[in-house]
Enzyme design. Structure first.
Site, mmCIF file in Angstrom:
data_model
loop_
_atom_site.group_PDB
_atom_site.id
_atom_site.type_symbol
_atom_site.label_atom_id
_atom_site.label_comp_id
_atom_site.label_asym_id
_atom_site.label_seq_id
_atom_site.Cartn_x
_atom_site.Cartn_y
_atom_site.Cartn_z
ATOM 1 N N GLU A 47 0.657 -1.095 -0.030
ATOM 2 C CA GLU A 47 0.035 0.111 0.142
ATOM 3 C C GLU A 47 0.928 1.253 0.137
ATOM 4 O O GLU A 47 1.925 1.090 0.402
ATOM 5 C CB GLU A 47 -1.058 -0.080 1.159
ATOM 6 C CG GLU A 47 -1.686 1.204 1.295
ATOM 7 C CD GLU A 47 -2.973 1.221 2.356
ATOM 8 O OE1 GLU A 47 -2.899 0.004 3.123
ATOM 9 O OE2 GLU A 47 -3.809 2.039 2.324
ATOM 10 N N ASN A 194 -12.422 -1.191 -1.107
ATOM 11 C CA ASN A 194 -11.707 -1.930 -0.024
ATOM 12 C C ASN A 194 -12.219 -1.464 1.438
ATOM 13 O O ASN A 194 -12.591 -0.169 1.793
ATOM 14 C CB ASN A 194 -9.954 -1.384 0.226
ATOM 15 C CG ASN A 194 -9.498 -1.659 1.451
ATOM 16 O OD1 ASN A 194 -9.141 -2.717 1.901
ATOM 17 N ND2 ASN A 194 -9.460 -0.688 2.543
ATOM 18 N N GLU A 195 -12.715 -2.503 2.192
ATOM 19 C CA GLU A 195 -13.187 -2.042 3.639
ATOM 20 C C GLU A 195 -14.373 -1.043 3.429
ATOM 21 O O GLU A 195 -14.376 -0.018 3.827
ATOM 22 C CB GLU A 195 -12.236 -1.341 4.649
ATOM 23 C CG GLU A 195 -11.246 -2.859 4.905
ATOM 24 C CD GLU A 195 -10.366 -2.356 6.206
ATOM 25 O OE1 GLU A 195 -10.414 -1.279 6.767
ATOM 26 O OE2 GLU A 195 -9.544 -3.358 6.619
ATOM 27 N N TYR A 261 -7.072 -8.706 11.597
ATOM 28 C CA TYR A 261 -5.560 -8.643 12.138
ATOM 29 C C TYR A 261 -5.396 -9.130 13.829
ATOM 30 O O TYR A 261 -6.596 -8.843 14.304
ATOM 31 C CB TYR A 261 -5.320 -6.993 12.307
ATOM 32 C CG TYR A 261 -4.951 -6.632 10.884
ATOM 33 C CD1 TYR A 261 -3.975 -6.483 10.506
ATOM 34 C CD2 TYR A 261 -5.912 -5.791 10.284
ATOM 35 C CE1 TYR A 261 -3.583 -5.856 9.159
ATOM 36 C CE2 TYR A 261 -5.536 -5.133 8.991
ATOM 37 C CZ TYR A 261 -4.472 -5.480 8.399
ATOM 38 O OH TYR A 261 -4.175 -4.716 7.115
ATOM 39 N N GLU A 317 -6.181 -9.229 3.810
ATOM 40 C CA GLU A 317 -5.465 -8.324 4.875
ATOM 41 C C GLU A 317 -5.425 -9.215 6.141
ATOM 42 O O GLU A 317 -6.485 -9.595 6.817
ATOM 43 C CB GLU A 317 -5.944 -7.135 5.166
ATOM 44 C CG GLU A 317 -5.606 -6.006 4.153
ATOM 45 C CD GLU A 317 -6.051 -4.725 4.329
ATOM 46 O OE1 GLU A 317 -6.117 -4.336 5.673
ATOM 47 O OE2 GLU A 317 -6.546 -3.849 3.408
ATOM 48 N N GLN A 366 2.001 -6.162 5.790
ATOM 49 C CA GLN A 366 2.336 -5.571 4.323
ATOM 50 C C GLN A 366 3.669 -5.960 4.247
ATOM 51 O O GLN A 366 4.627 -5.894 4.735
ATOM 52 C CB GLN A 366 1.749 -4.388 4.260
ATOM 53 C CG GLN A 366 0.414 -4.050 4.304
ATOM 54 C CD GLN A 366 0.155 -2.306 3.915
ATOM 55 O OE1 GLN A 366 1.141 -1.832 3.388
ATOM 56 N NE2 GLN A 366 -1.167 -2.023 4.149
HETATM 57 O O1 AHR Z 1 -3.102 -2.495 6.431
HETATM 58 C C1 AHR Z 1 -3.253 -1.093 7.165
HETATM 59 C C2 AHR Z 1 -4.828 -0.669 6.810
HETATM 60 O O2 AHR Z 1 -5.688 -1.707 7.450
HETATM 61 C C3 AHR Z 1 -5.556 -0.880 5.425
HETATM 62 O O3 AHR Z 1 -5.074 0.263 4.704
HETATM 63 C C4 AHR Z 1 -7.013 -0.954 5.721
HETATM 64 O O4 AHR Z 1 -7.620 -1.776 4.878
HETATM 65 C C5 AHR Z 1 -6.673 -1.594 7.043
HETATM 66 O O5 AHR Z 1 -7.713 -1.161 7.779
#
Ligand code: AHR
Length: 513
Positions: A47, A194-195, A261, A317, A366
């Site tokens: 990103e 995205n999201e 995450y 992600e 990432q």
């Molecule tokens: O990876 C960091 C961020 O986490 C990304 O930009 C977003 O899609 C997510 O919330």
């Protein structure tokens, strides 16, 4: 007095624990071969965030590092070694602010923009569509582009697809040719926003489902470039989002994303990447194992509308998200990567392999200098993280056939809580070689595993391991090879049985042939 007793007890534990051993059993059923494990499960994410693109992949004109144009070649070589199958770009949250036309043409004439999500830095657009696709070309991986739905338009995405994939004459393909690329690029993986439930527009699932259908109609399939349209899926446990998308779009999409995450503590104080105690380590591994529950539950909802599993679950992600390294800019999300990260990677990839009937693509967040990175850079220096070494070990699973397994392992207990100490997955490749990946998350117990192998033809076993004595060990620029891959010699054949002694804190891949 209390303090002395506590100290004594802790000392006893420290002395006693390294000698601990337990036993477990692993069953591998080669006569129950399943589907192919898509290599795209081993994908990555880049990103416009912090030092991932700029000062990561893309360095200044004057940098004295070997480079092609401004693309850093040491980084490219390292990623080629792990056979990176795909790379997601340009975001993340950045994708829903990105206007692709700003990133083509003569670089010095490209407009700038503010990257509002990641520190309000000025984006000079020097890394745009052609630069990204040249990066993928050098990496020999497939591009995965996320289009702007949040602040973009249907026409903008439609013309981007046309610019990249149409082989005929049109206003945008004429511009592509003027920009030096006469042949189409044929990009097939396209994310539609995205999201969209968050930074991508705070939409409801019902609203987004309609948007997805509308964007999909105008993002055309051109000859030789059928699109794999990927819809924005849920944030971790948002099962309603999955249900609504499957009900309203169903098999009208190639894939549905899932973002999850592992945050060791809380979102406001996520915890340090390298300074944490066993309690926090345990919680982190427990949260890692939650991926299995998420994938299982979202898959069950998808099965209701798509029993033949045509739609892929795309975990585009995932990874650990900690506090930034002290002294670095908070919006740049730069974090170190420890042995804990390696165990998270090995465990999560085992989960994905075992769910590869539905999970057919995933992207670790990432690649460089951000969150759970494979590579960290500092000026001309580059280091490979423990996570990188796990991806290196696991590349044997790319496009191999999944084998059924069963693991009976002791629990790892801490502070009255328990989780399984060992997780695993197994596959057989096109040369009939069997690979078994095993992770022992227990920080003190080594585990003797006896393995029953049903239907496996094998004469020899070899192995590789990523391990370290402490869960918070890491590679630094002063000691870049503290954690690396080494030969694993604690597996042996006894009759038809495979005996393995898994060290504490280890990721092991065995090869049986
Ligand atoms: O990876 C960091 C961020 O986490 C990304 O930009 C977003 O899609 C997510 O919330």
């Amino acid at each position: 007095m209390k303090k002395i007793i506590t100290t004594l007890v802790i000392s006893c534990l420290i002395i006693a624990k390294p000698f601990a051993q337990s036993t477990g059993k692993l069953f591998v059923y080669a006569d129950d071969a399943k589907q192919k494990i898509s290599k795209h499960i081993y994908g990555h994410f880049s990103e416009h965030l912090g030092r991932c693109i700029y000062d990561g992949f893309w360095v200044s004109d004057t940098a004295s590092i070997p480079k092609k144009d401004r693309l850093r070649l040491d980084v490219i070589e390292a990623l080629k070694k792990i056979q990176i199958p795909n790379l997601r770009w340009p975001g993340g949250c950045f994708a829903d602010e990105y206007h692709w036309r700003d990133g083509i043409g003569v670089r010095s004439q490209r407009p700038t923009m503010i990257n509002t999500n990641w520190g309000n830095v000025t984006e000079d657009n020097s890394f745009g569509t052609h630069e990204f696709l040249e990066l993928c070309n050098l990496l020999k991986c497939e591009p995965y582009i996320t289009a702007n739905v949040g602040s973009g338009t249907v026409d903008e995405m439609s013309k981007w697809v046309e610019y990249l994939n149409f082989d005929g004459l049109s206003p945008v393909t004429t511009i592509r040719k003027q920009n030096g690329h006469s042949a189409p690029f044929n990009v097939s993986f396209w994310g539609v926003g995205n999201e969209s439930w968050g930074c991508g527009g705070r939409m409801t699932p019902e609203y987004y489902a309609n948007e997805f259908r509308r964007y999909s109609v105008f993002a055309k399939n051109y000859p030789n470039a059928p699109l794999k349209r990927i819809a924005c899926g849920p944030n971790s446990e948002d099962y309603n989002w999955t249900d609504v998308l499957m009900k309203n779009v169903g098999t009208g999409m190639w894939g549905l994303t899932l973002h999850y995450y592992v945050v060791p503590k809380t979102w406001s104080d996520k915890g340090s990447a390298t300074t944490f105690d066993e309690k926090e380590y345990f919680t982190t591994m427990q949260k890692t194992l939650k991926m299995d529950e998420l994938v299982t539950k979202h898959s069950t909802i998808m099965d209701k509308y798509d029993p033949n599993k045509k739609v892929a679950l795309v975990v585009d992600e995932w990874g650990i998200w900690t506090n930034v390294e002290p002294g670095t800019k908070p919006p740049f999300l730069f974090q170190q990567n420890s042995m804990r990260d390696a165990l998270i990677a090995g465990t999560t990839l085992n989960i994905f392999n075992n769910h590869s009937d539905r999970v057919r693509m995933a992207n670790l967040a990432q690649t460089i200098n951000v969150l759970q990175s494979l590579i960290l850079t500092e000026g001309n220096k580059m280091l490979l993280t423990p996570t990188y070494h796990v991806f290196d070990l696991y590349k044997v699973h790319h496009d191999a056939t999944l084998l059924s397994i069963k693991v009976n392992a002791p629990d790892y207990t801490s502070d009255g809580r328990k989780i399984p100490s060992v997780n695993a997955s197994a596959s057989i490749d096109s040369n009939h070689v069997v690979h078994i990946s095993l992770v022992n998350i227990d920080p003190t117990n080594s585990i003797n595993i006896t393995t029953a192998l049903s239907g496996v033809q094998w004469k020899t076993v070899t192995g590789k391991v990523v391990t370290s004595t402490k869960f918070n060990d890491y590679n630094s620029f002063l000691n870049p090879n503290k954690i690396t891959t080494s030969a694993f010699n604690a597996a042996k054949k006894e009759g038809d049985n495979l005996l393995v002694n898994l060290p504490p804190l280890s990721v092991v891949v065995l090869e049986l042939k």
